[in-house]
Design a protein around this motif. Structure first.
Motif, PDB file in Angstrom:
ATOM      1  N   THR A  27     -87.554  -1.349   9.783  1.00  0.00           N
ATOM      2  CA  THR A  27     -87.308  -2.702  10.282  1.00  0.00           C
ATOM      3  C   THR A  27     -86.657  -3.587   9.405  1.00  0.00           C
ATOM      4  N   VAL A  31     -82.780  -3.930   9.660  1.00  0.00           N
ATOM      5  CA  VAL A  31     -82.528  -5.371  10.784  1.00  0.00           C
ATOM      6  C   VAL A  31     -82.841  -6.307   9.825  1.00  0.00           C
ATOM      7  N   PRO A  37     -79.278  -7.353  13.791  1.00  0.00           N
ATOM      8  CA  PRO A  37     -79.872  -6.762  14.719  1.00  0.00           C
ATOM      9  C   PRO A  37     -79.431  -5.679  15.613  1.00  0.00           C
ATOM     10  N   GLU A  40     -83.563  -0.566  16.634  1.00  0.00           N
ATOM     11  CA  GLU A  40     -84.141   0.159  15.670  1.00  0.00           C
ATOM     12  C   GLU A  40     -85.150   1.384  15.992  1.00  0.00           C
TER      13      GLU A  40
END
Length: 155
Positions: A27, A31, A37, A40
């Motif tokens: 993440t 991300v 975004p 994940e």
């Protein structure tokens, strides 16, 4: 760094802390760092074999081996991530080599497909992966599908 430890586990063998640390690293990179975004946690991890490295009880590198038919028709390697402080130390190379060797040991020599970020074509090419698609955008990041053909590496 001689205190790096490599691990390979099925999802059900991961401890809660190991899973948390793997998901946190992924993440943080996919991300947060890449400002992308996207989901994940994609529902595939439970069916994958996870390879990861720890240093002082911190996950610093990870990847997953995805069974055939889940992401691609072929077996694949995905979610390859190295913590920023460890990227220049060659752990990405070690991680990919371990994943390729694990596939050969556990599943036999076979084609391996990946979805690579385009800027990593040369890196993955050094392991025998060749582009198998045109470049495309995935989550606004340029990607290319690549395949490592088992026939080229069989003896």
């Amino acid at each position: 760094m001689n205190s790096i430890h490599w691990h390979t586990k099925l999802f059900d063998e991961l401890t809660v802390n190991e899973l948390y640390d793997i998901l946190r690293l992924r993440t943080d990179i996919f991300v947060v760092e890449q400002n992308c975004p996207y989901p994940e946690i994609d529902g595939k991890d439970k069916q994958c074999l996870h390879i990861y490295a720890t240093h002082q009880d911190k996950v610093i590198a990870c990847a997953r081996i995805v069974p055939p038919g889940l992401s691609y028709p072929e077996i694949s390697i995905g979610r390859v991530a190295i913590a920023p402080d460890y990227r220049k130390d060659g752990y990405g190379r070690v991680l990919m080599q371990l994943a390729i060797e694990k596939i050969a040991q556990e599943f036999g020599e076979q084609d391996i497909q990946i979805g690579a970020q385009c800027y990593l074509k040369k890196f993955y090419g050094s392991f025998g992966f060749k582009p198998s698609s045109d470049d495309y955008l995935e989550d606004n990041i340029p990607h290319v599908d690549m395949i490592r053909s088992a026939s080229e590496y069989s003896n």
